[in-house]
Scaffold this motif. Structure first.
Motif, PDB file in Angstrom:
ATOM      1  N   GLU A 115      26.834  14.545 -19.400  1.00  0.00           N
ATOM      2  CA  GLU A 115      27.933  13.895 -18.691  1.00  0.00           C
ATOM      3  C   GLU A 115      28.273  12.556 -19.337  1.00  0.00           C
ATOM      4  O   GLU A 115      29.447  12.194 -19.453  1.00  0.00           O
ATOM      5  N   ALA A 116      27.247  11.840 -19.781  1.00  0.00           N
ATOM      6  CA  ALA A 116      27.486  10.565 -20.482  1.00  0.00           C
ATOM      7  C   ALA A 116      28.246  10.804 -21.780  1.00  0.00           C
ATOM      8  O   ALA A 116      29.187  10.065 -22.111  1.00  0.00           O
ATOM      9  N   SER A 117      27.870  11.838 -22.505  1.00  0.00           N
ATOM     10  CA  SER A 117      28.561  12.171 -23.749  1.00  0.00           C
ATOM     11  C   SER A 117      30.019  12.546 -23.485  1.00  0.00           C
ATOM     12  O   SER A 117      30.916  12.162 -24.244  1.00  0.00           O
ATOM     13  N   LEU A 118      30.252  13.260 -22.405  1.00  0.00           N
ATOM     14  CA  LEU A 118      31.618  13.615 -22.015  1.00  0.00           C
ATOM     15  C   LEU A 118      32.452  12.350 -21.803  1.00  0.00           C
ATOM     16  O   LEU A 118      33.547  12.219 -22.352  1.00  0.00           O
ATOM     17  N   LEU A 119      31.922  11.407 -21.017  1.00  0.00           N
ATOM     18  CA  LEU A 119      32.654  10.168 -20.748  1.00  0.00           C
ATOM     19  C   LEU A 119      32.872   9.358 -22.026  1.00  0.00           C
ATOM     20  O   LEU A 119      33.984   8.905 -22.300  1.00  0.00           O
ATOM     21  N   ASP A 120      31.797   9.187 -22.791  1.00  0.00           N
ATOM     22  CA  ASP A 120      31.845   8.307 -23.964  1.00  0.00           C
ATOM     23  C   ASP A 120      32.622   8.892 -25.131  1.00  0.00           C
ATOM     24  O   ASP A 120      33.407   8.188 -25.764  1.00  0.00           O
ATOM     25  N   ASN A 121      32.397  10.163 -25.415  1.00  0.00           N
ATOM     26  CA  ASN A 121      32.934  10.754 -26.636  1.00  0.00           C
ATOM     27  C   ASN A 121      34.180  11.604 -26.417  1.00  0.00           C
ATOM     28  O   ASN A 121      35.210  11.376 -27.047  1.00  0.00           O
ATOM     29  N   TRP A 179      44.323   2.159 -14.889  1.00  0.00           N
ATOM     30  CA  TRP A 179      43.372   1.591 -13.929  1.00  0.00           C
ATOM     31  C   TRP A 179      43.400   0.072 -14.028  1.00  0.00           C
ATOM     32  O   TRP A 179      43.532  -0.494 -15.102  1.00  0.00           O
ATOM     33  N   LYS A 180      43.261  -0.585 -12.880  1.00  0.00           N
ATOM     34  CA  LYS A 180      43.139  -2.037 -12.857  1.00  0.00           C
ATOM     35  C   LYS A 180      42.081  -2.428 -11.828  1.00  0.00           C
ATOM     36  O   LYS A 180      41.741  -1.631 -10.945  1.00  0.00           O
ATOM     37  N   PHE A 181      41.562  -3.641 -11.966  1.00  0.00           N
ATOM     38  CA  PHE A 181      40.550  -4.107 -11.023  1.00  0.00           C
ATOM     39  C   PHE A 181      41.119  -4.061  -9.615  1.00  0.00           C
ATOM     40  O   PHE A 181      42.248  -4.477  -9.369  1.00  0.00           O
ATOM     41  N   GLY A 182      40.327  -3.516  -8.699  1.00  0.00           N
ATOM     42  CA  GLY A 182      40.768  -3.288  -7.329  1.00  0.00           C
ATOM     43  C   GLY A 182      41.033  -1.815  -7.074  1.00  0.00           C
ATOM     44  O   GLY A 182      41.038  -1.373  -5.935  1.00  0.00           O
ATOM     45  N   ASP A 183      41.239  -1.042  -8.165  1.00  0.00           N
ATOM     46  CA  ASP A 183      41.416   0.404  -8.032  1.00  0.00           C
ATOM     47  C   ASP A 183      40.050   1.066  -7.839  1.00  0.00           C
ATOM     48  O   ASP A 183      39.003   0.405  -7.876  1.00  0.00           O
ATOM     49  N   ASP A 184      40.033   2.371  -7.682  1.00  0.00           N
ATOM     50  CA  ASP A 184      38.817   3.146  -7.447  1.00  0.00           C
ATOM     51  C   ASP A 184      37.808   2.962  -8.584  1.00  0.00           C
ATOM     52  O   ASP A 184      38.082   3.324  -9.731  1.00  0.00           O
ATOM     53  N   VAL A 185      36.653   2.407  -8.261  1.00  0.00           N
ATOM     54  CA  VAL A 185      35.627   2.170  -9.282  1.00  0.00           C
ATOM     55  C   VAL A 185      35.021   3.471  -9.816  1.00  0.00           C
ATOM     56  O   VAL A 185      34.371   3.472 -10.859  1.00  0.00           O
ATOM     57  N   PHE A 186      35.229   4.561  -9.124  1.00  0.00           N
ATOM     58  CA  PHE A 186      34.686   5.854  -9.552  1.00  0.00           C
ATOM     59  C   PHE A 186      35.686   6.648 -10.407  1.00  0.00           C
ATOM     60  O   PHE A 186      35.466   7.826 -10.687  1.00  0.00           O
ATOM     61  N   ALA A 187      36.753   6.014 -10.847  1.00  0.00           N
ATOM     62  CA  ALA A 187      37.818   6.713 -11.574  1.00  0.00           C
ATOM     63  C   ALA A 187      37.316   7.419 -12.834  1.00  0.00           C
ATOM     64  O   ALA A 187      37.744   8.537 -13.129  1.00  0.00           O
ATOM     65  N   ARG A 188      36.413   6.812 -13.588  1.00  0.00           N
ATOM     66  CA  ARG A 188      35.888   7.458 -14.807  1.00  0.00           C
ATOM     67  C   ARG A 188      35.140   8.744 -14.453  1.00  0.00           C
ATOM     68  O   ARG A 188      35.284   9.769 -15.126  1.00  0.00           O
ATOM     69  N   LEU A 189      34.332   8.676 -13.420  1.00  0.00           N
ATOM     70  CA  LEU A 189      33.572   9.855 -13.009  1.00  0.00           C
ATOM     71  C   LEU A 189      34.505  10.965 -12.541  1.00  0.00           C
ATOM     72  O   LEU A 189      34.273  12.143 -12.837  1.00  0.00           O
TER      73      LEU A 189
END
Length: 113
Positions: A77-83, A95-105
């Motif tokens: 899962e880390a490789s999926l996000l990173d690569n 995305w901007k600060f204040g938006d959903d912090v889980f957006a990457r996941l």
């Protein structure tokens, strides 16, 4: 603080037990990767920007509190996000600060327990 000290503080290694907030449904003890929900470099840069903009220290602290957290995911899962998704040091487009912090996941379809 020199920037490397602030960066080390934001990584959270020594305070994992305080900022780990969940884990992937796929994670096992043998297949675990510490993932910051919002990349540390983004939090660091935002803190610098807010400081330069003369925001009150309480606002900077609240921004850090709202965005500094770790989830435990699998190495795949880390490789999926990173690569594959190219989100190692960024959040999804728009995305901007204040938006959903889980957006990457969410973009990576990583489900937490």
């Amino acid at each position: 603080f020199p920037s490397h000290d602030i960066r080390a503080l934001l990584e959270g290694d020594s305070i994992d037990h305080l900022i780990t907030i969940g884990e992937s449904v796929n994670r096992t003890k043998e297949n675990t990767y510490r993932e910051h929900i919002v990349p540390c470099i983004m939090i660091y840069n935002q803190a610098i920007t807010m400081t330069m903009d003369k925001c009150p220290v309480t606002e900077v602290a609240q921004m850090i509190k709202n965005n500094l957290a770790i989830v435990l995911i699998t190495n795949e899962e880390a490789s999926l996000l990173d690569n594959e998704l190219d989100l190692q040091t960024s959040m999804p487009e728009g995305w901007k600060f204040g938006d959903d912090v889980f957006a990457r996941l969410k973009v990576g379809n990583i489900t937490l327990k």
